[in-house]
Enzyme design. Sequence first.
Site, PDB file in Angstrom:
ATOM      1  N   VAL A 206       0.807  -1.214   0.087  1.00  0.00           N
ATOM      2  CA  VAL A 206      -0.159   0.014  -0.200  1.00  0.00           C
ATOM      3  C   VAL A 206       0.771   1.333   0.059  1.00  0.00           C
ATOM      4  CG1 VAL A 206      -1.798   1.298   1.031  1.00  0.00           C
ATOM      5  CG2 VAL A 206      -1.879  -1.289   1.359  1.00  0.00           C
ATOM      6  N   CYS A 207       0.527   2.254  -0.967  1.00  0.00           N
ATOM      7  CA  CYS A 207       1.423   3.429  -1.287  1.00  0.00           C
ATOM      8  C   CYS A 207       0.980   4.732  -0.651  1.00  0.00           C
ATOM      9  CB  CYS A 207       1.964   3.305  -2.769  1.00  0.00           C
ATOM     10  SG  CYS A 207       0.457   3.886  -3.647  1.00  0.00           S
ATOM     11  N   LYS A 208      -0.229   4.534  -0.121  1.00  0.00           N
ATOM     12  CA  LYS A 208      -0.957   5.912   0.408  1.00  0.00           C
ATOM     13  C   LYS A 208      -0.016   6.608   1.219  1.00  0.00           C
ATOM     14  CE  LYS A 208      -5.640   4.291  -0.258  1.00  0.00           C
ATOM     15  NZ  LYS A 208      -7.235   4.029   0.520  1.00  0.00           N
TER      16      LYS A 208
END
Length: 642
Positions: A387-389
């Site tokens: 997850v890159c948020k």
Amino acid sequence: MVGTPRRYGTGVHDDLEDLQASHVYDLTTDDDEEGAENAQLIEDIKDDDFDDSENPIPQDNEVEVVYLFERQTFRDNEERWMAGLPAPPPRRPKGSKPKRQAFVAWEPRVKTEHPYHILDSCVLPSGDRLLPGNFVEVRSPPNFKLKSEDFFKIKKIFELNEQVILRGWIYRRTNTLEGMLSRNLNEVYQVLQRNLEDPRDIETQSLHDIPLLQVWRVRELVTTNCTFPEHSFRDGQDFSHMSSNTVVAFAKPNLHLTCRWQRVFFYKTKMDLEYGVTSQRAVLRITETECAKGFATPDAVLRGAYAKFRSDGLCFGDIFAGAGGVSSGAREAGFSPKFAVDKNGPACRTYRLNFRDTQVFEEEVFYYLTIRDHIDSHTCVIHISSVCKTLSPAHTVQGQDDDDNAATLYVISDILTKNRPRICTLEQTAGALQPRHMPIFNSFVQQFTIMGYSVRWGLQNLSEFGVPQSRKRLIMIASCPGHPLPDFPKPTHGPGLLPFVTVAEALAPVTPGLPNHILPKIIRPGRYRPYSPHQLLPGCITTTGGQNWHPNGARLYTVRELACLQTFPLDHVFIGTRGQTMCQVGNAVPPRYSKLLYQEIMKVLLEVEQVDKYGTSHDQPILLDDEEDVQMDLNRITIELD
């Protein structure tokens, strides 16, 4: 008569083929923190477990030292060219702390018109004789105690302008990589650079020159591809009666050093090299052929402990799979998706619909790694899109899931332990390389290297690979011990190549009646300005579609149109509401780039498999001696394998 030295990049040729210029390293590190307070096991002792101020490096003849470490911009002036010696750096007031600053941009080795004389050997002031092949420790600047000294392996010794110059390669302690490698005591890495436009080998491009005055003493180096702590100074030594600080005080200046890694900087052009603008970087494990005699383990033995080829094809696993963008490209490249892991329900339903023979685990990655038991979890190739948020430049407000999302960034080592892949790829937002996120990015690299994997990384502009948008992503490729590291695919679109794919070309196959092609309601006139479709998409597709609308300015894109702009095939169907399907499309890695990436990986895997089976690459011709008395133009016969 001695001529005037010329500036680097002039293309002057020397007599010896390896004397061509290599230029600048973009090395940037900060001084390491003070050492640990508690005693540790000998194999866990780090380079920064000892304060050098308690055992300072002797500084004989300080006035005559030519400093390797300049804390200023290098200029082409007389002082730089050794016409005069630089003044010692000012003393720091007692009690004040040094400012954090960049370490050094290595001064380039420049070809000059000066006559020089090759020497067989030279002598240090201490009386030690230096020969080509010796490994020496470089003197640090006085009055500024660096925690990690640098080292130099000599290839050639020559005299220039009545001064003895050493030509060779630079080595540094692993604690200077800010966590990319484990900070084990007396472990070093070799620094290499490569200009992709330069046809010379990387060893020649990485040569540097230093004056003899910068050499402090001779050290012993062991180069090996074995895992730590094998062949380190700990072998055959009994330190049980010594404290941790005492061991460091004795071993750091006296016992041998071990090199298992190389740090490589890649530059697209000569100008990029001169300005230190890298296109990609890598931390590579030493190979069998680069090891010192008697310290090598066969590469085939090392990679034999990892996932093997299966009869049903090259297996592929997708962690954080989403709607299957990477899996779609990998399947087109010839891989067989074996399993996928994701916790998003609509995305998993989309994946099952498009990959009917793939096992999908709809669960948290932590459950997959800790609780779920697989009879055969070894997979040849694994992809990770954590997850890159929290790393995205667009993430400006803290969310309720930030802690959970950040935790997914630290599962790389656990995935490698469970699945034992030969090749692993990782995709992340370009924001991971921002200075504020560098500790997290360095942890990405360490999670690979601590498992023995070589790793390369770089920002890839996906528009150069046929994606109709300027979408930059951080891509990392890692290979297990003993396995060659695949290259990034070469760009296919751009200046001198195919023209960029435009919005009009990407949307041309879209026709009424296709899945997910439901026209949104008409927006009020004048809200969005029309634009030409014969160009790249003005914005980047995100989980909400981004600030993108149809070129006519009258409506937003449909989910099918966004999927085409992400290069999904027309038969890839998405399940969920408009918001859910747009999120699936925006989170995906474009399949067109994935296909090119995994085609490069496929080539390397097949070549290695051929070598392991037959002892030679499938594409490599076998050469036989011509023993017959036949008049031939060639002395050797080449038989191509089918």
